[in-house]
Design a protein around this motif. Structure first.
Motif, short mmCIF file in Angstrom:
data_model
loop_
_atom_site.label_atom_id
_atom_site.label_comp_id
_atom_site.label_asym_id
_atom_site.label_seq_id
_atom_site.Cartn_x
_atom_site.Cartn_y
_atom_site.Cartn_z
N MET A 125 21.11 1.02 -9.19
CA MET A 125 20.92 0.80 -7.75
C MET A 125 19.43 0.63 -7.47
N THR A 126 19.06 -0.40 -6.73
CA THR A 126 17.65 -0.69 -6.46
C THR A 126 17.13 0.19 -5.33
N SER A 127 15.97 0.80 -5.57
CA SER A 127 15.37 1.66 -4.55
C SER A 127 14.75 0.81 -3.44
N THR A 128 14.93 1.24 -2.23
CA THR A 128 14.35 0.52 -1.08
C THR A 128 13.24 1.33 -0.43
N THR A 129 12.79 2.37 -1.11
CA THR A 129 11.73 3.21 -0.56
C THR A 129 10.43 2.42 -0.42
N THR A 130 9.86 2.44 0.74
CA THR A 130 8.60 1.73 0.97
C THR A 130 7.44 2.55 0.43
N PRO A 131 6.57 1.96 -0.40
CA PRO A 131 5.43 2.71 -0.92
C PRO A 131 4.54 3.20 0.20
N ALA A 132 3.98 4.39 0.00
CA ALA A 132 3.09 4.95 1.02
C ALA A 132 1.85 4.07 1.15
N HIS A 133 1.39 3.93 2.39
CA HIS A 133 0.19 3.13 2.64
C HIS A 133 -1.01 3.77 1.96
N SER A 134 -1.79 2.98 1.24
CA SER A 134 -2.97 3.48 0.53
C SER A 134 -4.21 3.29 1.39
N LEU A 135 -4.80 4.40 1.83
CA LEU A 135 -6.03 4.31 2.60
C LEU A 135 -7.17 3.78 1.75
N ALA A 136 -7.18 4.13 0.47
CA ALA A 136 -8.26 3.71 -0.41
C ALA A 136 -8.30 2.18 -0.56
N ARG A 137 -7.13 1.53 -0.39
CA ARG A 137 -7.07 0.08 -0.50
C ARG A 137 -7.15 -0.62 0.85
N ALA A 142 0.46 6.66 7.97
CA ALA A 142 -0.71 7.13 7.22
C ALA A 142 -1.70 7.86 8.12
N MET A 143 -1.33 8.07 9.40
CA MET A 143 -2.29 8.64 10.34
C MET A 143 -2.66 10.07 10.00
N GLY A 144 -1.69 10.85 9.52
CA GLY A 144 -1.99 12.23 9.15
C GLY A 144 -3.01 12.30 8.03
N ARG A 145 -2.82 11.45 7.01
CA ARG A 145 -3.77 11.42 5.90
C ARG A 145 -5.14 10.89 6.34
N ALA A 146 -5.13 9.93 7.25
CA ALA A 146 -6.40 9.41 7.77
C ALA A 146 -7.16 10.49 8.52
N GLN A 147 -6.44 11.26 9.33
CA GLN A 147 -7.10 12.35 10.05
C GLN A 147 -7.60 13.42 9.09
N GLY A 148 -6.84 13.68 8.02
CA GLY A 148 -7.30 14.62 7.02
C GLY A 148 -8.58 14.14 6.35
N ALA A 149 -8.64 12.83 6.03
CA ALA A 149 -9.85 12.26 5.43
C ALA A 149 -11.02 12.35 6.40
N ASN A 150 -10.74 12.10 7.68
CA ASN A 150 -11.80 12.21 8.67
C ASN A 150 -12.33 13.64 8.77
N GLN A 151 -11.43 14.61 8.65
CA GLN A 151 -11.86 16.01 8.67
C GLN A 151 -12.74 16.32 7.46
#
Length: 448
Positions: free
Chosen positions: A1-13, A141-150
């Protein structure tokens, strides 16, 4: 069965996020240097904690008032273009400050004027930079972006005090020159960010809330419809500011945080300002006072590293209440000690969970707020959060002059304790979920 999970957005990219972060960081370093230096320069120029407190209080008041209009501008105009303009204004003011310092013209009046102008620049333009983040980073990705900002803020905290102390030891002109360089970098990177966008339109150009008013048929004469529509569409700053506050207070998931933030900011700022003023009055050098923030910066950096884990696994309400409680206990711990080393360690304990608190609050706020309303909602929240902060330097300066260091710190700590009790008793704040449920939780209130 093919996974349809969307990869997490990469802030580094995400090149646009990296460019935004560089611009915001440069601007933040300029603000950190000036915020550190201005009270000390004022104390050296006047040798009066009360006058130094007046300068800081007036600056905070101006910033609070201009932030209201900054939110309107951020929703009317292209936000990244405003970032460029605000940084160019910062360069001009920094050069003016440097010139005053080199000519030994930093009197009480000159410092007050520079403080007012820089505070107005911050209020009018910085809301646009904060709001632009939603156009650059997707919601998931907003939570991770805010964490990076912190984490970035922690590095600035770590470097800002010692760097500011070292520059101030060379002279106030060095602070101004460093600020000018920072604003040049901020302007250049904001310009690159603007150039990298295919096109940038004013966020509310087509979606201003009051631009379309339902027709009422017979209630309005046909000859008056065009005039009424023109009046409704005409920009009106007061109406737009009121819209931001109305929207914010209509949200039961957000309004409970506002009064808590106002009180905790007043108590925390009054206590920290009291400690800094008292150390200067005891004869400690600017470098020593700057190093006081080193321990706090290290603690914030460590806290920023674990903030993404906390906001993703623990309910935001629990993170916020727990973090504020730890900070309040630490503020009480400042009262009996005068050693810079011990004060630095206690301050580290006071701020270690602040990155997680901010990531939870700011991340949820960004997810919950519509793009076209973000500038005004940001400014309304900032004004309510900062509303009592102009009193903090006055409380510190006047308190040191009339009731002494210990009693002034007791006042600050008591205010923090009141804020924690209000947070615990607020059902809306307690109900804020972990990061994965932010969008769903916010949608419940958006439909009401």
């Amino acid at each position: 069965m093919t996974s349809t999970t969307t990869p997490a957005h990469s802030l580094a990219r995400n090149g646009r996020y990296i460019t935004w972060l560089a611009s915001d960081t440069a601007k933040g370093l300029a603000s950190a240097l000036f915020s550190f230096a201005i009270p000390l320069i004022a104390l050296f120029a006047t040798d009066d904690p009360a006058q130094a407190g007046v300068i800081s209080a007036v600056g905070m008041t101006i910033r609070t008032l201009t932030t209201l209009y900054g939110g309107v501008l951020a929703d009317r105009h292209a936000r990244i273009r405003m970032m460029v303009t605000g940084s160019v204004v910062g360069v001009a003011l920094s050069v003016a400050f440097t010139a005053l310092a080199l000519t030994d013209a930093l009197t009480f009046v000159a410092l007050l004027v520079i403080e007012i102008l820089l505070a107005a620049r911050t209020g009018l333009f910085d809301v646009a930079g904060e709001s632009a983040l939603k156009e650059i980073v997707p919601g998931d990705a907003m939570g991770r972006a805010q964490g990076a900002n912190q984490g970035r803020d922690a590095v600035l905290q770590l470097a800002g005090g010692p760097l500011g102390g070292a520059l101030l030891a060379a002279g106030a002109w060095a602070i101004g020159a460093a600020m000018a360089v920072c604003h040049v970098v901020a302007a250049a990177t904001a310009w690159m960010l603007q150039r990298s966008a295919p096109h940038e339109a004013a966020p509310s150009a087509e979606t201003e809330p009051d631009a379309a008013i339902p027709e009422t048929g017979a209630a309005i004469l046909e000859t008056g419809v065009a005039a009424a529509a023109t009046t409704a569409a005409k920009p009106n700053a007061r109406r737009e500011i009121a819209e931001g506050f109305r929207w914010l207070f209509s949200r039961a998931d957000l309004r409970g945080v506002l009064f808590v933030a106002t009180i905790i900011n007043l108590g925390f700022s009054a206590a920290l300002t009291t400690v800094m003023y008292a150390l200067q009055q005891q004869g400690h050098s600017p470098l020593t006072i700057g190093l006081l923030g080193t321990g706090a910066g290290v603690a914030m950096l460590l806290g920023a590293l674990v903030a993404p884990l906390l906001v993703s696994r623990i309910r935001a309400g629990a993170v916020i209440i727990g973090g504020l409680a730890v900070s309040t206990i630490a503020i009480f711990g400042l009262i009996p000690f005068r050693s810079p080393l011990l004060l630095g360690l206690i301050l580290a304990a006071a701020v270690v969970f602040i990155p997680a608190v901010n990531a939870a609050l700011m991340g949820y706020f960004m997810v919950a707020t519509p793009t076209e309303m973000l500038g005004r909602a940001n400014s309304a929240a900032a004004v309510l959060g900062m509303g009592a902060m102009p009193l903090a330097p006055l409380v510190a300066g006047i308190g040191l002059s009339f009731i002494g260091r210990e009693t002034t710190l007791v006042v600050g700590a008591a205010l923090c304790a009141i804020a924690v009790l209000l947070a615990v008793s607020n059902a809306g704040l307690r109900a804020l979920p972990a990061e994965s449920a932010w969008a769903t939780h916010a949608a419940q209130f958006a439909s009401r």
